[in-house]
Design a protein around this motif. Structure first.
Motif, PDB file in Angstrom:
ATOM      1  N   ARG A  97       0.822  -1.219   0.000  1.00 15.71           N
ATOM      2  CA  ARG A  97       0.000   0.000   0.000  1.00 15.71           C
ATOM      3  C   ARG A  97       0.853   1.265   0.000  1.00 15.71           C
ATOM      4  NH1 ARG A  97      -3.687  -1.455   5.072  1.00 15.71           N
ATOM      5  NH2 ARG A  97      -1.715  -2.449   5.673  1.00 15.71           N
ATOM      6  N   VAL A  98       2.147   1.119   0.298  1.00 17.44           N
ATOM      7  CA  VAL A  98       2.992   2.323   0.399  1.00 17.44           C
ATOM      8  C   VAL A  98       4.295   2.180  -0.361  1.00 17.44           C
ATOM      9  CG1 VAL A  98       2.071   3.005   2.648  1.00 17.44           C
ATOM     10  CG2 VAL A  98       4.091   1.529   2.561  1.00 17.44           C
ATOM     11  N   GLY A 133       2.387   8.628   2.618  1.00 16.69           N
ATOM     12  CA  GLY A 133       2.735   7.212   2.392  1.00 16.69           C
ATOM     13  C   GLY A 133       2.851   6.448   3.699  1.00 16.69           C
ATOM     14  N   SER A 134       4.002   5.825   3.943  1.00 19.95           N
ATOM     15  CA  SER A 134       4.235   5.064   5.182  1.00 19.95           C
ATOM     16  C   SER A 134       4.314   5.964   6.406  1.00 19.95           C
ATOM     17  CB  SER A 134       5.551   4.296   5.066  1.00 19.95           C
ATOM     18  OG  SER A 134       6.613   5.240   4.939  1.00 19.95           O
ATOM     19  N   ASP A 154      -2.711  12.089   2.615  1.00 19.22           N
ATOM     20  CA  ASP A 154      -2.485  11.171   1.492  1.00 19.22           C
ATOM     21  C   ASP A 154      -3.817  10.891   0.811  1.00 19.22           C
ATOM     22  OD1 ASP A 154       0.225   9.241   0.864  1.00 19.22           O
ATOM     23  OD2 ASP A 154      -1.663   8.731  -0.169  1.00 19.22           O
ATOM     24  N   SER A 156      -4.440   8.116  -0.577  1.00 19.62           N
ATOM     25  CA  SER A 156      -4.704   6.679  -0.436  1.00 19.62           C
ATOM     26  C   SER A 156      -5.048   6.328   1.014  1.00 19.62           C
ATOM     27  CB  SER A 156      -3.458   5.900  -0.893  1.00 19.62           C
ATOM     28  OG  SER A 156      -3.379   4.656  -0.236  1.00 19.62           O
ATOM     29  N   ALA A 159      -2.657   3.707   2.416  1.00 17.46           N
ATOM     30  CA  ALA A 159      -1.370   4.245   2.870  1.00 17.46           C
ATOM     31  C   ALA A 159      -1.533   4.853   4.265  1.00 17.46           C
ATOM     32  CB  ALA A 159      -0.863   5.299   1.883  1.00 17.46           C
ATOM     33  N   GLU A 222       5.343  -1.404  -6.438  1.00 16.57           N
ATOM     34  CA  GLU A 222       5.080  -0.195  -5.639  1.00 16.57           C
ATOM     35  C   GLU A 222       3.844   0.503  -6.223  1.00 16.57           C
ATOM     36  OE1 GLU A 222       8.309   1.555  -3.363  1.00 16.57           O
ATOM     37  OE2 GLU A 222       9.626   0.995  -4.999  1.00 16.57           O
ATOM     38  N   ALA A 226       1.770   6.388  -6.158  1.00 10.00           N
ATOM     39  CA  ALA A 226       2.903   6.956  -5.410  1.00 10.00           C
ATOM     40  C   ALA A 226       4.045   7.333  -6.346  1.00 10.00           C
ATOM     41  CB  ALA A 226       3.402   5.948  -4.377  1.00 10.00           C
TER      42      ALA A 226
END
Ligand SMILES: C[S@@+](CC[C@H](N)C(=O)[O-])C[C@H]1O[C@@H](n2cnc3c(N)ncnc32)[C@H](O)[C@@H]1O
Length: 305
Positions: A97-98, A133-134, A154, A156, A159, A222, A226
């Motif tokens: 996811r990230v 992201g992360s 984000d 997402s 994420a 990935e 992103a």
């Protein structure tokens, strides 16, 4: 692996098996990866594998190891197999996811920390991380800057789940507000207009053309969202630069990570925008202009509106 039953395997024979398999699939550092996977599964340090090379390994672990080696052979990034990566000496959980945080992004974080030292002693330093992201950037800043108050955005939702998990792990959940949405959109209800000290972002910056030529490990595993930002890779920079004035405090900083050969075009976009003191770039360890730093004017002229 076919002629032996699993219980006959030892630490050293599994390393030999893993290295052989990964070499056959043209994985660089095959032995290193085999060792990292095995030490991860045995919950030990890589060096500990050499202390007891003849130790038998349980069948259940052998089966998981074989599966992991097979995945790595298909070019699944090692970090998605071990669900672990290091960023600024902190451990982060990662999965598909990230984006896997990259070492060059540490330079972005170090620059923010450095710039924050010259800020007058405000009660809190408000930072916005676009495309968290992360959570690597947001969490490290929250951890290392005592007065940090971070808004991490984000697009997402997946994420953000990972980022929240990492913030909890590093005990900074109370210093970060995680928001789902497009660039500055979700900030609107927080009354942050003209109050943000730092806007930091490592946004997607690969062009749709370049995407096709990325290494398989990146391209196939990935998240696309992103990585890619329009047909020239600059789309999100344009969008952020167009909105940034509304959020930054006078003299506040905007910091971008950029791709190779993007520093000049991004600096040009900032100069065209016209409300920043001379933007500059910082080189990474490979001598690539990687970080753009732009400080907003204390007072803005006509171009800013
Ligand atoms: C290159 S990754 C950076 C992740 C992390 N900050 C890092 O440095 O490792 C870019 C992130 O931006 C997010 N993103 C892409 N488009 C976005 C948008 N329009 N608004 C907010 N986030 C976006 C992606 O989901 C992804 O998590």
């Amino acid at each position: 692996m076919k002629t032996q039953s699993p219980h006959e395997y030892t630490v050293s024979s599994l390393i030999r098996y893993g290295s052989r398999e990964l070499k056959a699939h043209e994985i660089d550092n095959a032995r290193l990866d085999a060792e990292v996977i095995l030490s991860h599964l045995l919950c030990c340090r890589r060096l500990d594998l050499y202390v007891h090379p003849d130790k038998p390994v349980e069948n259940s672990v052998v089966a998981i190891y074989q599966d992991a080696i097979q995945k790595r052979g298909q070019k699944v990034p090692l970090q998605y197999i071990t669900h672990q990566t290091e960023f600024m000496s902190l451990d982060f959980y990662v999965d598909e996811r990230v984006l896997i945080p990259r070492p060059e992004t540490e330079l972005l974080v170090e620059t923010v920390i450095e710039k924050s030292k010259i800020m007058s002693a405000a009660d809190e330093i408000i930072l916005v991380d676009i495309g968290t992201g992360s959570g690597a950037i947001a969490i490290t800043l929250a951890k290392k800057m005592e007065k940090a108050r971070v808004f991490a955005v984000d697009i997402s939702a997946g994420a953000l789940d990972v980022a929240r998990m990492n913030a909890r792990r590093h005990e900074v959940l109370h210093k970060i507000t995680f928001l789902c949405g497009d660039t500055f959109g979700p900030l609107k209800e927080y009354g942050l207009e003209s109050k943000v000290h730092f806007i930091v972002t490592n946004p997607p910056y690969v062009s749709s053309d370049e995407f096709r030529y990325l290494p398989k490990e990146v391209r196939d595993y990935e998240p696309y969202i992103a990585l890619v930002s329009g047909c020239d890779g600059l789309l999100i920079f344009r969008r952020i630069i167009a909105q940034v004035k509304q959020w930054l405090l006078p003299s506040g900083f905007l910091l971008f990570e950029v791709g190779e050969r993007q520093a000049q075009p991004v600096i040009q976009l900032l100069e065209d925008r016209g409300c920043f003191k001379r933007p500059s770039s910082i080189k990474d360890y490979q001598n690539i202009d990687r970080i753009i730093v732009a400080q907003m004017e204390d007072e803005c002229g006509q171009n800013c509106h």
